[in-house]
Scaffold this motif. Structure first.
Motif, PDB file in Angstrom:
ATOM      1  N   PRO A 113      -4.670   2.139   8.002  1.00 37.39           N
ATOM      2  CA  PRO A 113      -4.416   0.708   7.790  1.00 37.39           C
ATOM      3  C   PRO A 113      -3.609   0.431   6.515  1.00 37.39           C
ATOM      4  O   PRO A 113      -3.456   1.306   5.664  1.00 37.39           O
ATOM      5  N   ASP A 114      -3.101  -0.784   6.416  1.00 35.18           N
ATOM      6  CA  ASP A 114      -2.455  -1.238   5.184  1.00 35.18           C
ATOM      7  C   ASP A 114      -3.520  -1.281   4.083  1.00 35.18           C
ATOM      8  O   ASP A 114      -4.670  -1.605   4.349  1.00 35.18           O
ATOM      9  N   TYR A 115      -3.117  -0.938   2.860  1.00 35.22           N
ATOM     10  CA  TYR A 115      -4.084  -0.975   1.775  1.00 35.22           C
ATOM     11  C   TYR A 115      -3.438  -1.430   0.480  1.00 35.22           C
ATOM     12  O   TYR A 115      -2.236  -1.561   0.380  1.00 35.22           O
ATOM     13  N   VAL A 116      -4.282  -1.676  -0.511  1.00 32.47           N
ATOM     14  CA  VAL A 116      -3.858  -2.182  -1.816  1.00 32.47           C
ATOM     15  C   VAL A 116      -4.448  -1.276  -2.891  1.00 32.47           C
ATOM     16  O   VAL A 116      -5.590  -0.831  -2.784  1.00 32.47           O
ATOM     17  N   GLN A 117      -3.654  -1.042  -3.928  1.00 31.99           N
ATOM     18  CA  GLN A 117      -4.138  -0.340  -5.111  1.00 31.99           C
ATOM     19  C   GLN A 117      -4.085  -1.307  -6.287  1.00 31.99           C
ATOM     20  O   GLN A 117      -3.103  -2.021  -6.448  1.00 31.99           O
ATOM     21  N   LEU A 118      -5.123  -1.336  -7.082  1.00 29.27           N
ATOM     22  CA  LEU A 118      -5.130  -2.051  -8.360  1.00 29.27           C
ATOM     23  C   LEU A 118      -5.170  -0.990  -9.444  1.00 29.27           C
ATOM     24  O   LEU A 118      -6.034  -0.100  -9.418  1.00 29.27           O
ATOM     25  N   ARG A 119      -4.231  -1.070 -10.381  1.00 29.93           N
ATOM     26  CA  ARG A 119      -4.143  -0.077 -11.453  1.00 29.93           C
ATOM     27  C   ARG A 119      -4.094  -0.784 -12.801  1.00 29.93           C
ATOM     28  O   ARG A 119      -3.568  -1.881 -12.907  1.00 29.93           O
ATOM     29  N   ASP A 120      -4.628  -0.125 -13.825  1.00 27.32           N
ATOM     30  CA  ASP A 120      -4.614  -0.711 -15.162  1.00 27.32           C
ATOM     31  C   ASP A 120      -3.262  -0.468 -15.835  1.00 27.32           C
ATOM     32  O   ASP A 120      -2.343   0.076 -15.223  1.00 27.32           O
ATOM     33  N   ASP A 121      -3.144  -0.864 -17.101  1.00 30.00           N
ATOM     34  CA  ASP A 121      -1.871  -0.749 -17.813  1.00 30.00           C
ATOM     35  C   ASP A 121      -1.450   0.698 -18.049  1.00 30.00           C
ATOM     36  O   ASP A 121      -0.273   0.965 -18.284  1.00 30.00           O
ATOM     37  N   LYS A 122      -2.388   1.632 -17.988  1.00 34.90           N
ATOM     38  CA  LYS A 122      -2.047   3.056 -18.095  1.00 34.90           C
ATOM     39  C   LYS A 122      -1.832   3.663 -16.708  1.00 34.90           C
ATOM     40  O   LYS A 122      -1.696   4.867 -16.562  1.00 34.90           O
ATOM     41  N   PHE A 123      -1.843   2.812 -15.701  1.00 37.90           N
ATOM     42  CA  PHE A 123      -1.627   3.149 -14.290  1.00 37.90           C
ATOM     43  C   PHE A 123      -2.766   3.975 -13.696  1.00 37.90           C
ATOM     44  O   PHE A 123      -2.607   4.669 -12.697  1.00 37.90           O
ATOM     45  N   THR A 124      -3.956   3.876 -14.289  1.00 36.16           N
ATOM     46  CA  THR A 124      -5.148   4.507 -13.740  1.00 36.16           C
ATOM     47  C   THR A 124      -5.650   3.658 -12.577  1.00 36.16           C
ATOM     48  O   THR A 124      -5.723   2.432 -12.682  1.00 36.16           O
ATOM     49  N   LEU A 125      -6.014   4.303 -11.486  1.00 33.78           N
ATOM     50  CA  LEU A 125      -6.501   3.595 -10.308  1.00 33.78           C
ATOM     51  C   LEU A 125      -7.832   2.911 -10.602  1.00 33.78           C
ATOM     52  O   LEU A 125      -8.798   3.551 -11.020  1.00 33.78           O
ATOM     53  N   LEU A 126      -7.885   1.584 -10.408  1.00 31.11           N
ATOM     54  CA  LEU A 126      -9.115   0.811 -10.595  1.00 31.11           C
ATOM     55  C   LEU A 126      -9.801   0.542  -9.269  1.00 31.11           C
ATOM     56  O   LEU A 126     -11.022   0.588  -9.167  1.00 31.11           O
ATOM     57  N   ALA A 127      -9.010   0.202  -8.262  1.00 25.91           N
ATOM     58  CA  ALA A 127      -9.562  -0.123  -6.945  1.00 25.91           C
ATOM     59  C   ALA A 127      -8.548   0.236  -5.877  1.00 25.91           C
ATOM     60  O   ALA A 127      -7.341   0.181  -6.099  1.00 25.91           O
ATOM     61  N   TYR A 128      -9.066   0.591  -4.730  1.00 28.52           N
ATOM     62  CA  TYR A 128      -8.265   0.985  -3.581  1.00 28.52           C
ATOM     63  C   TYR A 128      -8.980   0.405  -2.372  1.00 28.52           C
ATOM     64  O   TYR A 128     -10.146   0.737  -2.135  1.00 28.52           O
TER      65      TYR A 128
END
Length: 71
Positions: A13-28
């Motif tokens: 399925p389509d999905y979303v990534q949320l990343r912090d300012d250091k580009f660390t994955l916060l949520a998927y």
């Protein structure tokens, strides 16, 4: 924070990534099921705001988002 919307293929399925300012994955999370993932990272109260942005965001584009400034 950065938002990336990724187009799924075939059974993925389509999905979303949320990343912090250091580009660390916060949520998927899947585009159609954001609730638990947003709650887990403390953004459940911003879910409507974030999902409205995701709805209009083109696939593959990275968007910088400042959720602290939003009410």
């Amino acid at each position: 924070m950065y938002i990336i919307k990724v187009k799924g293929v075939a059974k993925i399925p389509d999905y979303v990534q949320l990343r912090d300012d250091k580009f660390t994955l916060l949520a998927y999370f899947r585009v159609d099921r954001p609730d638990k993932s947003l709650d887990k990272v403390g953004l459940g109260h911003k879910a409507d705001y974030i999902m409205n942005i995701i709805k209009d965001l083109p696939f593959g584009q990275i968007l910088k988002l400042d959720v602290e400034q939003q009410s």
